[in-house]
Design a protein around this motif. Sequence first.
Motif, mmCIF file in Angstrom:
data_model
loop_
_atom_site.group_PDB
_atom_site.id
_atom_site.type_symbol
_atom_site.label_atom_id
_atom_site.label_comp_id
_atom_site.label_asym_id
_atom_site.label_seq_id
_atom_site.Cartn_x
_atom_site.Cartn_y
_atom_site.Cartn_z
ATOM 1 N N GLN A 80 0.789 -1.223 0.000
ATOM 2 C CA GLN A 80 0.000 0.000 0.000
ATOM 3 C C GLN A 80 0.826 1.279 0.000
ATOM 4 N N TYR A 81 2.152 1.155 0.081
ATOM 5 C CA TYR A 81 3.018 2.324 0.129
ATOM 6 C C TYR A 81 3.826 2.433 -1.165
ATOM 7 N N SER A 82 3.799 3.588 -1.770
ATOM 8 C CA SER A 82 4.549 3.811 -2.999
ATOM 9 C C SER A 82 6.052 3.750 -2.723
ATOM 10 N N VAL A 83 6.814 3.198 -3.666
ATOM 11 C CA VAL A 83 8.272 3.196 -3.530
ATOM 12 C C VAL A 83 8.806 4.625 -3.534
ATOM 13 N N CYS A 84 8.005 5.566 -3.965
ATOM 14 C CA CYS A 84 8.421 6.970 -3.963
ATOM 15 C C CYS A 84 8.603 7.506 -2.545
ATOM 16 N N ARG A 85 8.133 6.767 -1.549
ATOM 17 C CA ARG A 85 8.369 7.153 -0.154
ATOM 18 C C ARG A 85 9.865 7.208 0.144
ATOM 19 N N ILE A 87 12.033 8.566 -1.570
ATOM 20 C CA ILE A 87 12.534 9.889 -1.947
ATOM 21 C C ILE A 87 11.595 10.973 -1.407
ATOM 22 N N ASN A 88 10.883 10.634 -0.325
ATOM 23 C CA ASN A 88 9.990 11.545 0.394
ATOM 24 C C ASN A 88 8.852 12.103 -0.450
ATOM 25 N N GLN A 89 8.328 11.278 -1.353
ATOM 26 C CA GLN A 89 7.122 11.606 -2.107
ATOM 27 C C GLN A 89 6.048 10.615 -1.688
ATOM 28 N N ALA A 90 4.834 11.083 -1.560
ATOM 29 C CA ALA A 90 3.741 10.205 -1.155
ATOM 30 C C ALA A 90 3.440 9.153 -2.210
ATOM 31 N N ASN A 91 3.592 9.529 -3.480
ATOM 32 C CA ASN A 91 3.288 8.602 -4.570
ATOM 33 C C ASN A 91 4.040 9.015 -5.825
ATOM 34 N N ALA A 92 3.699 8.404 -6.934
ATOM 35 C CA ALA A 92 4.426 8.634 -8.185
ATOM 36 C C ALA A 92 4.080 9.955 -8.856
ATOM 37 N N VAL A 93 3.112 10.677 -8.323
ATOM 38 C CA VAL A 93 2.711 11.961 -8.887
ATOM 39 C C VAL A 93 3.326 13.077 -8.054
ATOM 40 N N SER A 94 4.133 13.909 -8.689
ATOM 41 C CA SER A 94 4.694 15.065 -7.986
ATOM 42 C C SER A 94 4.013 16.326 -8.513
ATOM 43 N N ILE A 95 3.780 17.229 -7.603
ATOM 44 C CA ILE A 95 3.084 18.477 -7.929
ATOM 45 C C ILE A 95 4.018 19.635 -7.607
ATOM 46 N N GLN A 96 4.124 20.558 -8.544
ATOM 47 C CA GLN A 96 5.019 21.700 -8.371
ATOM 48 C C GLN A 96 4.329 22.927 -8.957
ATOM 49 N N THR A 97 4.395 24.040 -8.222
ATOM 50 C CA THR A 97 3.829 25.289 -8.725
ATOM 51 C C THR A 97 4.969 26.229 -9.093
ATOM 52 N N ILE A 98 4.977 26.640 -10.352
ATOM 53 C CA ILE A 98 6.008 27.551 -10.861
ATOM 54 C C ILE A 98 5.303 28.733 -11.507
ATOM 55 N N GLY A 99 5.567 29.902 -10.978
ATOM 56 C CA GLY A 99 4.970 31.117 -11.552
ATOM 57 C C GLY A 99 3.455 31.080 -11.532
ATOM 58 N N MET A 107 5.902 9.808 -12.314
ATOM 59 C CA MET A 107 7.121 9.028 -12.478
ATOM 60 C C MET A 107 6.825 7.784 -13.312
ATOM 61 N N HIS A 108 7.615 7.568 -14.313
ATOM 62 C CA HIS A 108 7.452 6.425 -15.216
ATOM 63 C C HIS A 108 7.673 5.114 -14.443
ATOM 64 N N PRO A 109 6.948 4.050 -14.791
ATOM 65 C CA PRO A 109 7.129 2.763 -14.107
ATOM 66 C C PRO A 109 8.580 2.277 -14.080
ATOM 67 N N ALA A 143 7.420 9.111 5.844
ATOM 68 C CA ALA A 143 8.358 9.494 4.778
ATOM 69 C C ALA A 143 7.837 10.601 3.886
ATOM 70 N N ALA A 144 6.574 10.668 3.661
ATOM 71 C CA ALA A 144 6.028 11.686 2.760
ATOM 72 C C ALA A 144 5.366 12.823 3.531
#
Length: 167
Positions: A80-85, A87-99, A107-109, A143-144
């Motif tokens: 139930q836990y993404s391997v992205c944990r 790298i301190n990400q909750a899951n494979a989707v990263s969200i970033q706000t720029i400007g 993240m690709h499989p 971790a996330a």
Amino acid sequence: MDKTKKLEHAEQSLLADLCRSHSFVKKGNTFFRILGDGVLQAIKFRYERCFEHYSLNIGLRSLYQKGSKFDFSASSCIPQYSVCRFINQANAVSIQTIGGITHFDVMHPRDQIELLDKKGFDWLDGIDTQEQLVDGLCYLEEAAGASVVWNDMNKLFPYLASKNFKH
């Protein structure tokens, strides 16, 4: 990504080869292994409808805990836990706000498999006692940036087995 798109055969094969090289056994679409003092570990790709992507998940469970037949099925809920944990990400989707514009990156499989290979297997190899199991579950939750769920039944049995009655 098309909802009906299957995980690429190359990624399935790569994950299978890596898991087998670390003594995991495949049942359905999930890989399992037991380490040390009754620590069950599971790895599985799960399709996520949100952002239509595949998430490589890991999970830990104590064998002192009574399981159900669904725990060991192709649709196992143990991972139930993404391997992205790692790298301190909750899951494979990263969200970033720029400007003022929000960007979503999935993240690709293959990159998730590489993360499992570079960080995950070493970490999983270090989880072979009930005490380490509880510490591992807490780490995966924190971790996330989330907090530890103390009333989680998956922690009760490892605490009891390790005679940690305080927790």
